[in-house]
Motif scaffolding. Structure first.
Motif, PDB file in Angstrom:
ATOM      1  N   VAL A  24      12.737 -19.757  20.766  1.00 14.44           N
ATOM      2  CA  VAL A  24      11.523 -19.499  19.994  1.00 14.44           C
ATOM      3  C   VAL A  24      10.294 -19.592  20.900  1.00 14.44           C
ATOM      4  O   VAL A  24       9.337 -18.826  20.755  1.00 14.44           O
ATOM      5  N   LYS A  25      10.317 -20.501  21.861  1.00 14.21           N
ATOM      6  CA  LYS A  25       9.206 -20.618  22.811  1.00 14.21           C
ATOM      7  C   LYS A  25       9.066 -19.331  23.622  1.00 14.21           C
ATOM      8  O   LYS A  25       7.956 -18.831  23.822  1.00 14.21           O
ATOM      9  N   LEU A  26      10.190 -18.795  24.084  1.00 10.66           N
ATOM     10  CA  LEU A  26      10.144 -17.536  24.827  1.00 10.66           C
ATOM     11  C   LEU A  26       9.579 -16.415  23.957  1.00 10.66           C
ATOM     12  O   LEU A  26       8.731 -15.630  24.411  1.00 10.66           O
ATOM     13  N   ILE A  27      10.017 -16.343  22.712  1.00 11.11           N
ATOM     14  CA  ILE A  27       9.534 -15.304  21.808  1.00 11.11           C
ATOM     15  C   ILE A  27       8.035 -15.472  21.567  1.00 11.11           C
ATOM     16  O   ILE A  27       7.279 -14.492  21.556  1.00 11.11           O
ATOM     17  N   TYR A  28       7.595 -16.715  21.379  1.00  9.07           N
ATOM     18  CA  TYR A  28       6.176 -16.979  21.150  1.00  9.07           C
ATOM     19  C   TYR A  28       5.351 -16.548  22.370  1.00  9.07           C
ATOM     20  O   TYR A  28       4.314 -15.889  22.235  1.00  9.07           O
ATOM     21  N   GLN A  29       5.809 -16.895  23.564  1.00 10.22           N
ATOM     22  CA  GLN A  29       5.087 -16.511  24.781  1.00 10.22           C
ATOM     23  C   GLN A  29       5.115 -14.996  24.983  1.00 10.22           C
ATOM     24  O   GLN A  29       4.147 -14.417  25.479  1.00 10.22           O
ATOM     25  N   ASN A  30       6.202 -14.366  24.605  1.00  8.78           N
ATOM     26  CA  ASN A  30       6.286 -12.909  24.698  1.00  8.78           C
ATOM     27  C   ASN A  30       5.221 -12.250  23.837  1.00  8.78           C
ATOM     28  O   ASN A  30       4.639 -11.226  24.217  1.00  8.78           O
ATOM     29  N   GLY A  33       1.510 -14.786  24.895  1.00  9.38           N
ATOM     30  CA  GLY A  33       1.196 -15.205  26.263  1.00  9.38           C
ATOM     31  C   GLY A  33       1.089 -16.706  26.335  1.00  9.38           C
ATOM     32  O   GLY A  33       1.985 -17.431  25.889  1.00  9.38           O
ATOM     33  N   CYS A  34      -0.006 -17.206  26.901  1.00  5.97           N
ATOM     34  CA  CYS A  34      -0.216 -18.647  27.018  1.00  5.97           C
ATOM     35  C   CYS A  34      -0.328 -19.254  25.625  1.00  5.97           C
ATOM     36  O   CYS A  34      -1.108 -18.784  24.803  1.00  5.97           O
ATOM     37  N   ARG A  99      -3.538 -12.173  23.127  1.00  4.39           N
ATOM     38  CA  ARG A  99      -3.408 -11.162  22.088  1.00  4.39           C
ATOM     39  C   ARG A  99      -2.117 -11.420  21.318  1.00  4.39           C
ATOM     40  O   ARG A  99      -1.382 -12.346  21.628  1.00  4.39           O
ATOM     41  N   GLY A 100      -1.846 -10.622  20.327  1.00  7.55           N
ATOM     42  CA  GLY A 100      -0.623 -10.788  19.560  1.00  7.55           C
ATOM     43  C   GLY A 100      -0.919 -10.999  18.086  1.00  7.55           C
ATOM     44  O   GLY A 100      -2.057 -11.200  17.686  1.00  7.55           O
ATOM     45  N   SER A 101       0.136 -10.956  17.281  1.00  6.93           N
ATOM     46  CA  SER A 101      -0.027 -11.150  15.837  1.00  6.93           C
ATOM     47  C   SER A 101       1.175 -11.901  15.299  1.00  6.93           C
ATOM     48  O   SER A 101       2.288 -11.797  15.811  1.00  6.93           O
ATOM     49  N   ARG A 158       3.522 -21.695  34.725  1.00  7.49           N
ATOM     50  CA  ARG A 158       2.400 -21.233  33.927  1.00  7.49           C
ATOM     51  C   ARG A 158       2.634 -19.781  33.577  1.00  7.49           C
ATOM     52  O   ARG A 158       3.167 -19.013  34.398  1.00  7.49           O
ATOM     53  N   VAL A 159       2.236 -19.399  32.371  1.00  3.54           N
ATOM     54  CA  VAL A 159       2.318 -17.999  31.953  1.00  3.54           C
ATOM     55  C   VAL A 159       1.072 -17.278  32.453  1.00  3.54           C
ATOM     56  O   VAL A 159      -0.056 -17.717  32.204  1.00  3.54           O
TER      57      VAL A 159
END
Length: 334
Positions: A24-30, A33-34, A99-101, A158-159
Motif C-alpha cells: 500500500v505504501k508503494l501504491i500511495y507513493q506511486n 509521490g512524497c 499531485r494525485g487523487s 527519499r522519493v
C-alpha cells in the motif's frame, strides 16, 4: 496501471518479507509521490542524516515506483559523492509538486486486491479486503513500512522526481566540485534548441544557491549583424559581451551588471545587479563556443532527436518561425 501492476509483482520478487502495508505504501507513493513534507529544510536534513547512520545500502541506487517517481537510496547516493543537502532539496522540491487523487489511489488499491485474489501476490484476499476497508475509512493516509520490512531491509530512501534521476550524474559532479576549495564554479549547459537547457538550469536552481544566466539575453544588436558575423556558427550571439559582462566579473569574484537584450525593442536593458554567488550556471545555445569554453569548470551538452525537436518547435513557434529554425538556426547549431 500496467506499470504499477509490474511494480507490485517485482516488489513480491525482490522483497519477499513485505507485508500488505508495504504494498500500500508503494501504491500511495506511486500516486502521490512524497507522502509527507517536512516543515523546513533544516528538519528534513536532520532527519535524512539520522536515517543514514543506521541504514543499509539499497539493492540499487534508484528504484522505480512509477508515475514519474523513483526512490533514491541514501547510503548509495552518499557513497557516490552526493551531499545530504542536495538529496534533501530534491526531496523537498518533489514534495512541493505533489499531485494525485484519492479516486485514482482507490482504483490502484482495487488492482492490488485483485492480484491477491488471483494468487499473484501472497496475501489472503479476505484479509487484504479488511485492511483496505479500514484504510479507506481512516481517510487513505500516508503509510509506514511494516516492522518486518524495516527489520529485513532497513530502508533509507527519499522519493524524488524522475527529472532528478535523469540528471543525477550532473548533480553528483556539482556536489563534488562544491566540496573543493574553488572560489567560483562556472557551469555551462549547451545543446540544440528545445533540448531542455533552460529547464535543466531551473532544476539545478531548486537544489543549489546559484545564479542562472541565459545566452538568449545576449543576441547581437542590429549594428553588429554583419553578413559575415551571421554566417558564423554561434555568430548571432554576442559572446564578447557575455565574456566581458558576465564571465570575467564572476571569475574575479564580483557581482554582475546583467543587461538582457530585448528582441522586441532590439536594445539592451539598463540592467540589474546580480550579487556574486559561488555557483553560476550559464545556459543556452553557443555558451560552449570555443571562445568561451575554457571559462567553465563543468560542461554539459544536451541532446534531442530531430523528430522530437521539430515536434517541440511546432508547439511553441509560428509556421514562419519554424521554417527559420529548420532552414537556418538548426543547421548552424549542428
Amino acid at each position: 496501471m500496467k506499470e504499477l501492476y509490474q511494480l507490485l509483482l517485482e516488489l513480491h520478487a525482490h522483497y519477499p518479507k513485505a507485508r500488505i502495508s508495504d504494498y500500500v505504501k508503494l501504491i500511495y507513493q506511486n500516486e502521490f509521490g512524497c507522502e509527507h513534507l517536512a516543515q523546513d529544510e533544516e528538519t528534513a536534513l536532520a532527519r535524512l542524516c539520522s536515517e543514514c547512520e543506521t541504514a543499509h545500502p539499497g539493492r540499487h541506487l534508484f528504484e522505480k515506483i512509477g508515475n514519474g517517481y523513483q526512490r533514491v537510496y541514501l547510503k548509495n547516493a552518499l557513497a557516490l559523492g552526493a551531499s545530504p543537502e542536495t538529496l534533501t532539496r530534491m526531496f523537498l522540491a518533489t514534495s512541493r509538486l505533489r499531485r494525485g487523487s484519492k479516486a485514482r489511489l482507490l482504483t490502484k488499491l482495487t488492482m492490488f486486491h485483485r492480484l491477491c485474489a488471483e494468487g499473484k501476490l501472497p496475501f489472503n484476499p479476505t484479509l487484504c479486503q479488511i485492511y483496505l476497508v479500514n484504510y479507506n475509512a481512516a481517510g487513505l493516509p500516508p503509510v509506514h513500512h511494516s516492522t518486518r520490512y524495516q527489520l529485513a531491509y532497513s530502508p533509507a530512501y527519499r522519493v524524488i522526481g524522475g527529472e532528478y534521476v535523469r540528471f543525477f550524474e550532473l548533480f553528483l559532479r556539482l556536489d563534488r566540485l562544491l566540496k573543493t576549495d574553488r572560489s567560483v564554479i562556472l557551469v555551462a549547459i549547451d545543446g540544440p534548441c528545445t533540448a531542455g537547457k533552460t529547464t535543466l538550469a531551473r532544476l539545478l536552481s531548486t537544489c543549489y544557491d546559484c545564479n542562472v544566466f541565459h545566452t538568449d539575453d545576449f543576441y547581437l544588436r542590429p549594428e553588429q549583424k554583419t553578413e559575415a558575423r551571421l554566417r558564423e556558427p554561434g555568430g548571432n550571439m554576442d559572446r564578447e559581451r557575455l565574456m566581458e559582462e558576465v564571465l570575467e566579473p564572476l571569475q574575479r569574484g564580483e557581482a554582475v551588471l546583467y543587461r538582457p537584450y530585448s528582441c522586441k525593442t532590439q536594445t539592451i536593458a539598463g540592467g540589474t545587479t546580480v550579487p556574486f554567488r559561488r555557483l553560476n550556471i550559464i545556459e543556452g545555445s553557443y555558451c560552449l563556443h570555443p571562445d568561451l569554453r575554457s571559462c567553465y569548470n563543468l560542461k554539459a551538452a544536451l541532446q534531442i532527436s530531430p523528430e522530437h525537436q521539430i515536434d517541440r518547435l511546432k508547439r511553441r513557434e509560428s509556421l514562419k518561425s519554424l521554417e527559420l529554425f529548420r532552414d537556418h538556426w538548426i543547421p548552424l547549431e549542428k
